[in-house]
Scaffold this motif. Structure first.
Motif, mmCIF file in Angstrom:
data_model
loop_
_atom_site.group_PDB
_atom_site.id
_atom_site.type_symbol
_atom_site.label_atom_id
_atom_site.label_comp_id
_atom_site.label_asym_id
_atom_site.label_seq_id
_atom_site.Cartn_x
_atom_site.Cartn_y
_atom_site.Cartn_z
ATOM 1 N N ALA A 197 0.852 -1.191 0.000
ATOM 2 C CA ALA A 197 0.000 0.000 0.000
ATOM 3 C C ALA A 197 0.890 1.244 0.000
ATOM 4 N N PHE A 198 0.599 2.160 -0.923
ATOM 5 C CA PHE A 198 1.415 3.351 -1.078
ATOM 6 C C PHE A 198 0.581 4.603 -0.852
ATOM 7 N N ASP A 199 1.273 5.682 -0.487
ATOM 8 C CA ASP A 199 0.650 6.988 -0.330
ATOM 9 C C ASP A 199 1.252 7.925 -1.374
ATOM 10 N N LEU A 200 0.425 8.803 -1.918
ATOM 11 C CA LEU A 200 0.905 9.812 -2.850
ATOM 12 C C LEU A 200 1.050 11.134 -2.115
ATOM 13 N N LYS A 201 2.240 11.718 -2.201
ATOM 14 C CA LYS A 201 2.525 12.961 -1.505
ATOM 15 C C LYS A 201 2.888 14.034 -2.514
ATOM 16 N N VAL A 248 0.880 22.216 0.716
ATOM 17 C CA VAL A 248 2.045 21.460 0.255
ATOM 18 C C VAL A 248 3.170 21.578 1.267
ATOM 19 N N PRO A 249 3.923 20.559 1.590
ATOM 20 C CA PRO A 249 3.816 19.160 1.188
ATOM 21 C C PRO A 249 2.772 18.420 2.022
ATOM 22 N N MET A 250 2.036 17.549 1.363
ATOM 23 C CA MET A 250 0.988 16.776 2.044
ATOM 24 C C MET A 250 0.667 15.513 1.266
ATOM 25 N N VAL A 251 0.158 14.529 1.993
ATOM 26 C CA VAL A 251 -0.289 13.279 1.387
ATOM 27 C C VAL A 251 -1.749 13.472 0.999
ATOM 28 N N PHE A 252 -2.061 13.272 -0.284
ATOM 29 C CA PHE A 252 -3.437 13.496 -0.717
ATOM 30 C C PHE A 252 -4.175 12.216 -1.073
ATOM 31 N N LYS A 253 -3.483 11.113 -1.147
ATOM 32 C CA LYS A 253 -4.145 9.838 -1.442
ATOM 33 C C LYS A 253 -3.380 8.749 -0.717
ATOM 34 N N LYS A 254 -4.107 7.934 0.067
ATOM 35 C CA LYS A 254 -3.470 6.897 0.882
ATOM 36 C C LYS A 254 -3.975 5.517 0.499
ATOM 37 N N GLY A 255 -3.129 4.521 0.743
ATOM 38 C CA GLY A 255 -3.533 3.125 0.605
ATOM 39 C C GLY A 255 -3.724 2.655 -0.822
ATOM 40 N N LEU A 256 -2.956 3.192 -1.749
ATOM 41 C CA LEU A 256 -3.071 2.780 -3.147
ATOM 42 C C LEU A 256 -2.101 1.659 -3.466
ATOM 43 N N THR A 257 -2.469 0.827 -4.419
ATOM 44 C CA THR A 257 -1.511 -0.142 -4.938
ATOM 45 C C THR A 257 -0.608 0.595 -5.924
ATOM 46 N N LYS A 258 0.481 -0.015 -6.268
ATOM 47 C CA LYS A 258 1.402 0.627 -7.192
ATOM 48 C C LYS A 258 0.747 0.836 -8.559
ATOM 49 N N GLU A 259 -0.102 -0.119 -8.970
ATOM 50 C CA GLU A 259 -0.779 -0.007 -10.257
ATOM 51 C C GLU A 259 -1.761 1.162 -10.266
ATOM 52 N N GLU A 260 -2.410 1.435 -9.137
ATOM 53 C CA GLU A 260 -3.334 2.560 -9.048
ATOM 54 C C GLU A 260 -2.595 3.893 -8.951
ATOM 55 N N ALA A 261 -1.453 3.892 -8.289
ATOM 56 C CA ALA A 261 -0.723 5.132 -8.034
ATOM 57 C C ALA A 261 0.058 5.638 -9.246
ATOM 58 N N ASN A 262 0.585 4.745 -10.073
ATOM 59 C CA ASN A 262 1.437 5.177 -11.177
ATOM 60 C C ASN A 262 0.749 6.101 -12.179
ATOM 61 N N PRO A 263 -0.493 5.843 -12.628
ATOM 62 C CA PRO A 263 -1.127 6.792 -13.558
ATOM 63 C C PRO A 263 -1.358 8.174 -12.936
ATOM 64 N N ILE A 264 -1.705 8.210 -11.667
ATOM 65 C CA ILE A 264 -1.916 9.483 -10.978
ATOM 66 C C ILE A 264 -0.595 10.230 -10.882
ATOM 67 N N LEU A 265 0.449 9.503 -10.519
ATOM 68 C CA LEU A 265 1.785 10.072 -10.399
ATOM 69 C C LEU A 265 2.237 10.656 -11.735
ATOM 70 N N ALA A 266 2.046 9.906 -12.809
ATOM 71 C CA ALA A 266 2.461 10.368 -14.137
ATOM 72 C C ALA A 266 1.688 11.613 -14.557
ATOM 73 N N LYS A 267 0.392 11.636 -14.323
ATOM 74 C CA LYS A 267 -0.447 12.769 -14.731
ATOM 75 C C LYS A 267 -0.045 14.044 -13.994
ATOM 76 N N LEU A 268 0.181 13.951 -12.698
ATOM 77 C CA LEU A 268 0.560 15.133 -11.929
ATOM 78 C C LEU A 268 1.964 15.618 -12.276
#
Length: 140
Positions: A72-76, A110-130
């Motif tokens: 489980a990953f968090d996006l910060k 900022v800085p802050m965690v805006f999405k918690k408990g994601l799998t790597k597959e769910e987090a990568n598209p969000i990470l790339a878009k931002l």
């Protein structure tokens, strides 16, 4: 359970104490209980504490804990370009289902965690878009 059973007699004071707790206090207690039992809110046991861990080696249990943590990953959001602020707020709204005001306040903290408990597959598209919009985002 038989009320005269020894374990029932041991639990009776605990139950009496919990009757007076508010709903919030009971929730906090349940979180603490799960933590003490080695469970997390995502389901499976994370820490391998207990009688079965005594038979394992310290190195083996440490590797298992690291593997469990990485599920489980968090996006910060660490920083962003000022010109891309509006686009980033719009994207954060799509990922978090927040309103405009809440998303704006979230991005401005900022800085802050805006999405918690994601799998790597769910987090990568969000990470790339931002990152494409000019934000510095970290996967924790």
């Amino acid at each position: 359970m038989n009320p005269d059973h020894p374990s029932a007699l041991q639990l009776a004071p605990c139950i009496v104490n919990h009757q007076d707790l508010t709903k919030l206090e009971r929730y906090d207690y349940s979180i603490l209980w799960r933590h003490k039992m080695g469970l997390n809110k995502y389901g499976p046991a994370v820490s391998r504490l207990g009688p079965s861990s005594a038979s394992r080696s310290e190195v083996g249990s440490g590797e298992e804990a690291k593997a469990a943590e990485k599920s489980a990953f968090d996006l910060k959001l660490e920083k962003y370009d000022a010109v891309a602020k509006i686009k980033i707020i719009k994207e954060v709204r799509t990922f978090t289902d927040l309103g405009l005001k809440e998303a704006k306040e979230l991005v401005e903290k900022v800085p802050m965690v805006f999405k918690k408990g994601l799998t790597k597959e769910e987090a990568n598209p969000i990470l790339a878009k931002l990152k494409e919009l000019g934000a510095t985002v970290v996967l924790e």
